[in-house]
Design a protein around this motif. Structure first.
Motif, PDB file in Angstrom:
ATOM      1  N   ILE A   1       0.858  -1.154   0.053  1.00 38.84           N
ATOM      2  CA  ILE A   1       0.040   0.082  -0.213  1.00 38.84           C
ATOM      3  C   ILE A   1       0.702   1.148  -0.187  1.00 38.84           C
ATOM      4  CG2 ILE A   1      -1.805   1.303   1.502  1.00 38.84           C
ATOM      5  CD1 ILE A   1      -2.608  -1.440   2.295  1.00 38.84           C
ATOM      6  N   ALA A   2       1.920   1.101   0.816  1.00 35.81           N
ATOM      7  CA  ALA A   2       3.062   2.518   1.008  1.00 35.81           C
ATOM      8  C   ALA A   2       3.477   2.458  -0.423  1.00 35.81           C
ATOM      9  CB  ALA A   2       4.043   2.288   1.948  1.00 35.81           C
ATOM     10  N   SER A   3       3.671   1.643  -1.131  1.00 32.88           N
ATOM     11  CA  SER A   3       4.436   1.628  -2.593  1.00 32.88           C
ATOM     12  C   SER A   3       3.605   2.511  -3.412  1.00 32.88           C
ATOM     13  CB  SER A   3       4.970   0.223  -3.280  1.00 32.88           C
ATOM     14  OG  SER A   3       3.954  -0.373  -3.617  1.00 32.88           O
ATOM     15  N   ILE A   4       2.238   2.196  -3.292  1.00 29.45           N
ATOM     16  CA  ILE A   4       1.351   2.614  -4.148  1.00 29.45           C
ATOM     17  C   ILE A   4       1.302   4.351  -4.015  1.00 29.45           C
ATOM     18  CG2 ILE A   4      -1.135   2.842  -5.025  1.00 29.45           C
ATOM     19  CD1 ILE A   4      -1.311  -0.154  -4.426  1.00 29.45           C
ATOM     20  N   PHE A   5       1.149   4.533  -2.485  1.00 32.71           N
ATOM     21  CA  PHE A   5       1.070   5.889  -2.077  1.00 32.71           C
ATOM     22  C   PHE A   5       2.510   6.756  -2.413  1.00 32.71           C
ATOM     23  CE2 PHE A   5       2.032   8.966   1.506  1.00 32.71           C
ATOM     24  CZ  PHE A   5       0.763   9.670   1.362  1.00 32.71           C
ATOM     25  N   TYR A   6       3.441   6.030  -2.464  1.00 30.04           N
ATOM     26  CA  TYR A   6       4.682   6.783  -2.738  1.00 30.04           C
ATOM     27  C   TYR A   6       4.976   6.962  -4.265  1.00 30.04           C
ATOM     28  CZ  TYR A   6       6.061   6.867   2.025  1.00 30.04           C
ATOM     29  OH  TYR A   6       6.097   6.759   3.607  1.00 30.04           O
ATOM     30  N   PHE A   7       4.657   5.759  -5.162  1.00 28.25           N
ATOM     31  CA  PHE A   7       5.071   5.722  -6.414  1.00 28.25           C
ATOM     32  C   PHE A   7       4.020   5.740  -7.262  1.00 28.25           C
ATOM     33  CE2 PHE A   7       8.905   3.899  -3.919  1.00 28.25           C
ATOM     34  CZ  PHE A   7       9.674   4.835  -4.327  1.00 28.25           C
TER      35      PHE A   7
ATOM     36  N   LEU B   1      14.005  10.363   9.251  1.00 26.86           N
ATOM     37  CA  LEU B   1      12.661   9.920   9.474  1.00 26.86           C
ATOM     38  C   LEU B   1      12.130   9.487   8.033  1.00 26.86           C
ATOM     39  CD1 LEU B   1      10.005   9.889  11.123  1.00 26.86           C
ATOM     40  CD2 LEU B   1       9.510  12.177  10.346  1.00 26.86           C
ATOM     41  N   GLU B   2      12.596  10.348   6.985  1.00 24.55           N
ATOM     42  CA  GLU B   2      12.069   9.811   5.525  1.00 24.55           C
ATOM     43  C   GLU B   2      12.353   8.754   5.157  1.00 24.55           C
ATOM     44  OE1 GLU B   2      10.979  13.798   5.691  1.00 24.55           O
ATOM     45  OE2 GLU B   2      10.404  12.592   4.065  1.00 24.55           O
ATOM     46  N   MET B   3      13.508   8.258   5.667  1.00 24.50           N
ATOM     47  CA  MET B   3      14.178   6.826   5.317  1.00 24.50           C
ATOM     48  C   MET B   3      13.404   5.855   6.051  1.00 24.50           C
ATOM     49  SD  MET B   3      17.858   7.219   4.327  1.00 24.50           S
ATOM     50  CE  MET B   3      18.169   5.816   5.100  1.00 24.50           C
ATOM     51  N   PHE B   4      12.874   6.126   7.232  1.00 20.17           N
ATOM     52  CA  PHE B   4      12.365   5.278   8.221  1.00 20.17           C
ATOM     53  C   PHE B   4      11.037   5.051   7.732  1.00 20.17           C
ATOM     54  CE2 PHE B   4      10.189   3.975  12.421  1.00 20.17           C
ATOM     55  CZ  PHE B   4      10.947   2.430  12.457  1.00 20.17           C
ATOM     56  N   ILE B   5      10.267   6.010   7.217  1.00 20.99           N
ATOM     57  CA  ILE B   5       8.943   5.722   6.772  1.00 20.99           C
ATOM     58  C   ILE B   5       8.720   5.304   5.280  1.00 20.99           C
ATOM     59  CG2 ILE B   5       8.015   7.323   8.393  1.00 20.99           C
ATOM     60  CD1 ILE B   5       7.538   9.442   6.099  1.00 20.99           C
ATOM     61  N   GLY B   6      10.148   5.616   4.599  1.00 25.71           N
ATOM     62  CA  GLY B   6      10.095   5.210   3.104  1.00 25.71           C
ATOM     63  C   GLY B   6       9.903   6.203   2.112  1.00 25.71           C
ATOM     64  N   ARG B   7       9.884   7.668   2.452  1.00 25.07           N
ATOM     65  CA  ARG B   7       9.659   8.614   1.314  1.00 25.07           C
ATOM     66  C   ARG B   7      10.853   8.824   0.689  1.00 25.07           C
ATOM     67  NH1 ARG B   7       5.780  12.913   3.818  1.00 25.07           N
ATOM     68  NH2 ARG B   7       7.844  13.878   4.550  1.00 25.07           N
ATOM     69  N   ILE B   8      11.696   7.849   0.296  1.00 22.87           N
ATOM     70  CA  ILE B   8      12.883   7.928  -0.391  1.00 22.87           C
ATOM     71  C   ILE B   8      12.777   7.464  -1.673  1.00 22.87           C
ATOM     72  CG2 ILE B   8      14.394   8.271   1.607  1.00 22.87           C
ATOM     73  CD1 ILE B   8      14.685   5.198   1.408  1.00 22.87           C
TER      74      ILE B   8
ATOM     75  N   VAL C   1       9.900   1.006   8.047  1.00 17.21           N
ATOM     76  CA  VAL C   1       8.734   0.534   9.460  1.00 17.21           C
ATOM     77  C   VAL C   1       7.722  -0.281   8.903  1.00 17.21           C
ATOM     78  CG1 VAL C   1       7.397   2.689   8.974  1.00 17.21           C
ATOM     79  CG2 VAL C   1       7.552   1.473  11.237  1.00 17.21           C
ATOM     80  N   LEU C   2       7.154  -0.090   7.835  1.00 17.82           N
ATOM     81  CA  LEU C   2       6.042  -1.021   7.509  1.00 17.82           C
ATOM     82  C   LEU C   2       6.822  -2.582   7.216  1.00 17.82           C
ATOM     83  CD1 LEU C   2       4.104   1.110   5.209  1.00 17.82           C
ATOM     84  CD2 LEU C   2       3.652   0.614   7.661  1.00 17.82           C
ATOM     85  N   LEU C   3       7.949  -2.620   6.623  1.00 15.40           N
ATOM     86  CA  LEU C   3       8.471  -4.014   6.512  1.00 15.40           C
ATOM     87  C   LEU C   3       8.805  -4.502   7.738  1.00 15.40           C
ATOM     88  CD1 LEU C   3      10.642  -3.187   3.348  1.00 15.40           C
ATOM     89  CD2 LEU C   3       8.812  -4.703   3.589  1.00 15.40           C
ATOM     90  N   ILE C   4       9.180  -3.839   8.816  1.00 18.32           N
ATOM     91  CA  ILE C   4       9.622  -4.474  10.155  1.00 18.32           C
ATOM     92  C   ILE C   4       8.157  -4.761  10.671  1.00 18.32           C
ATOM     93  CG2 ILE C   4      10.573  -3.715  12.529  1.00 18.32           C
ATOM     94  CD1 ILE C   4      12.265  -1.664  10.948  1.00 18.32           C
TER      95      ILE C   4
END
Lengths: 314, 444
Positions: free
Chosen positions: A36-42, A175-182, A192-195
């Protein structure tokens, strides 16, 4: 006759309700937040890549089994997992035909020629990714910033760290790296979501804690020593595919050791290799190749880590 | 000792299925009209018949005996006429020489049966003699002659006795009920065993899922200093001797060794209670508590059954089948043996008659091994069942030896947990047989 009615099969006469489908379903559930995050980000492109990859994996599996006259086992959901994982390892810019080819290769050559589920010695998704990377390196290295309307080409944090990216690119914040906005492959950016997904699998006893903890721990120790501070260490943990690799790919049953001690050795080995490649190798990222290399060492590790039996010598 | 739950490493947690019978008090089964008494109900040498066809016998009369040390006498469970001596099907799966006795309906007790005296006055030799004469075998399932187990070589110092009340097999509640209803007999039996072995420490080991049994036994040994109740974490195969010793005392029986190698002797609680009863009454082993259970049984019960009563008759006393049965098992679902007929007698080792429904008996087709390692985690011996099974299926039996195939206790935990429903313990059993046969050949 009673004799013909009673079944006289061997004990045990009860079995747990554990099944391959349930295990695979749990893996898919664990991957869902990152998806879901991947759709949100990309954007919707992520969805398209995953769907294409999954369809290709499932169809290839069914075709292979039909040709080899084996029972069709696409119902066990394992091909879907491979499809998702392969797509997760691609940048959002890759054309749709790439996951199709990658998944077809992953299933046909990475899995079915060895005899199907459980018989392959390397991780099918990573095998597929390796082939794509070898054939179309430029397309596989084309990263864009997340949430970018115009999809500006950029470099991953690890490439910046390594100094192979254009000068002047800024490292994103922790923080960006942790939540994935990179920038990164579609499924690997949100640590975080993978963890969370990984913890779910450990709690559900689908995977053991040993491989991910040994793997991530080793990377952390080496990064801490080489960087000298916690921030530097954190970049090596949260950037790239470490979390995806450690929780979802290195733990692949077929290609990782079954013994408790073997799992630890395997995790440490993957961690050392990852940092060696990242620091000294030609690529900014080393997760996939480390896991593939450790896959090959698995039979050897299993052989030399047979557990000490109860009341006896090894 | 009593707040902590003891356990071992590995093992599984199958559902208990004990609700069906755990509240059912032991009922005396209807006296059988005919009994078929096998002349071998134990590990060791078969007995020879001491009676002839046409002879009158009484309940408790010795009717089978062997000169061999590793054997156990056989007694008549009813009074009546010997109708036949011949080969009949038994729960072990093969035909065994049996004495068929037709009841005279009187249940006259044999003259030799009389109280053995007070436990405190009996000497060590008296007790071992009672055990040997009365035909005691382990009633937990394996059926090893009890007097052999209680005669360790002089150089083996025994430190403690463990009375096994774990009853870790799902469905079975016979031992549970015995602890609730016959706690006095258990205590007398335990004292007798301690005396024979000359030990002053005894643990009665009970899984924590039987709190009422723990409480009852605790009360029964309250005033006895050297007998203690040890609470165990419920887990399968907690009732296995070597697991039990490890859980209660931390000692590890070496591979290929026996409990006595670490100073321990384990006795099933049912055997112990029967021994207590025999000392009080003089009656040899001619009956036992059997849990008759399963979803295909109309009225599950714990029955006190005379040895030699047919399974069919016992099942009928429980209202028969509630639906068409799929499997009839002698023992529990983990290690019991499925029977192809109910025309077989209850023996000293019959702890349960479990009848599964057709649906429960369906065997799923095994799928590929996915190497999940769950069997490795579940194995209480720390073996690698997936590798053993794979080698066995490839007929590479010599290699299974390197992976310690002979240490497998065949508990079935590996097969139970396997998500691919592979027949792990089944194939390992084949390898064990092959390796054992090869060793026998080599030693000849």
């Amino acid at each position: 006759m009673e004799e013909n009615r009673l079944k006289a099969s061997s004990s045990p006469h009860i079995r747990s309700d554990e099944s391959v489908n349930k295990i695979m379903l749990d893996v898919l559930i664990a991957l869902l937040p990152a998806f879901i995050a991947s759709i949100f980000y990309f954007g919707v492109k992520s969805l398209i890549l995953v769907v294409a990859s999954v369809l290709s994996a499932v169809i290839t599996e069914a075709l292979c089994q039909k040709i080899m006259k084996r029972p069709i086992t696409i119902g066990d959901l394992s091909a879907i997992v491979t499809g998702v994982l392969l797509a997760f390892n691609l940048p959002s810019t890759t054309p749709v035909w790439m996951p199709v080819i990658g998944s077809a290769f992953a299933i046909a050559i990475g899995k079915q020629v060895f005899g199907g589920l459980g018989q392959n010695f390397i991780n099918p998704a990573l095998a597929g990714r390796a082939v794509l990377f070898a054939c179309w390196p430029a397309l596989m290295g084309n990263y864009v910033a997340p949430l970018g309307i115009d999809a500006v080409a950029t470099a991953t944090p690890l490439a910046i760290l390594k100094g192979t990216a254009d000068a002047g690119l800024q490292m994103p914040g922790l923080l960006e790296m942790f939540i994935g906005r990179i920038p990164g492959c579609i499924g690997e950016t949100s640590a975080v979501l993978l963890i969370i997904g990984g913890i779910y699998l450990i709690v559900r006893k689908v995977i053991s804690w040993r491989i991910p903890v040994a793997y991530i721990g080793t990377v952390a120790v080496i990064a801490l020593i080489s960087e000298g501070n916690l921030t530097g260490m954190s970049y090596y943990l949260f950037a790239g595919g470490l979390m995806l690799g450690a929780f979802f790919m290195a733990t692949d049953y077929a290609t990782s050791p079954v013994t408790p001690k073997g799992k630890i050795i395997y995790g440490i080995g993957a961690g050392v290799l990852t940092m060696l490649i990242r620091k000294l190798g030609g690529y900014p990222e080393g997760v996939s190749y480390s896991i593939l290399l450790m896959n090959v060492a698995t039979p050897l590790i299993d052989k030399y880590t047979s557990p000490k039996i109860f009341g006896g010598a090894k | 000792m009593d707040t902590k739950g003891f356990t071992f490493k590995g093992g599984i947690h199958p559902p208990h299925f004990k609700k069906l019978t755990e509240q059912k008090a032991i009922e005396k089964a209807i006296e059988p009209k005919v009994v078929v008494v096998p002349l071998q109900q134990h590990i060791g040498a078969p007995c020879e018949a001491l009676v002839k066809v046409g002879e009158l016998v009484k309940a408790g009369q010795k009717i089978g005996e062997s000169k061999s040390f590793v054997s156990a006498n056989i007694h008549s469970s009813i009074s009546g006429v010997v109708k036949n001596i011949g080969m009949y099907n038994t729960s072990g799966g093969s035909k065994v020489n049996c004495i068929v006795i037709e009841s005279d309906g009187k249940f006259t007790v044999h003259e030799s049966v009389k109280p053995m005296g007070n436990i405190d006055e009996l000497k060590k030799e008296d007790i071992i003699n009672i055990i040997k004469e009365s035909g005691f075998t382990g009633m937990g399932g394996a059926g090893f002659p009890t007097h052999v187990k209680l005669s360790p070589p002089k150089d083996k110092k025994i430190d403690f006795v463990i009375i096994n009340g774990a009853e870790c097999e799902p469905y079975l509640t016979a031992d549970h009920r015995i602890m609730l209803e016959k706690s006095d007999d258990v205590v007398v039996g335990a004292k007798a065993i301690m005396k024979v072995l000359d030990v002053d420490k005894c643990y009665i080991a009970i899984e924590k899922n039987k709190p009422d049994a723990i409480e009852t036994m605790k009360k029964a040994v309250e005033s006895i200093d050297n007998i203690e109740v040890a609470q165990l974490e419920p887990k399968y195969p907690q009732g296995d001797e070597k697991r039990l010793i490890n859980a209660v005392t931390g000692r590890v029986v070496p591979s290929g060794g026996l409990p006595m190698d670490v100073g321990a002797v384990v006795q099933n609680v049912g055997t112990t209670a029967t021994l207590g009863n025999t000392i009080k009454t003089g009656m040899p082993v001619i009956q036992r508590v059997v849990t008759v259970t399963g979803n295909a049984i109309k009225e599950p019960k714990n029955l006190l059954v005379r040895i030699g009563t047919s399974f069919k008759e016992v099942i009928e006393q429980c209202g028969g089948y509630s639906e068409e049965p799929g499997k009839v098992i002698n023992g529990g679902p983990m290690m019991g043996i499925a029977q192809f007929t109910t025309d077989i007698p209850v023996i000293k080792g019959t702890s349960g008659i479990l009848v599964l429904t057709k649906k429960e008996s369906e065997v799923e087709e095994p799928k590929n091994c996915i190497r999940c390692g769950k069997c490795v985690e579940a194995c209480p011996i720390h073996l690698q069942p997936l590798i053993l099974s794979k080698l066995s299926l490839l007929n590479k039996f010599d290699e299974t030896e390197e992976y310690h195939v002979l240490d497998c206790i065949e508990c079935g935990s590996c097969s139970y947990v396997c998500p691919s429903k592979r027949k792990l313990v089944e194939s390992i059993r084949v390898a064990k047989r092959e390796v054992a046969a090869k060793r026998r050949k080599a030693s000849k």
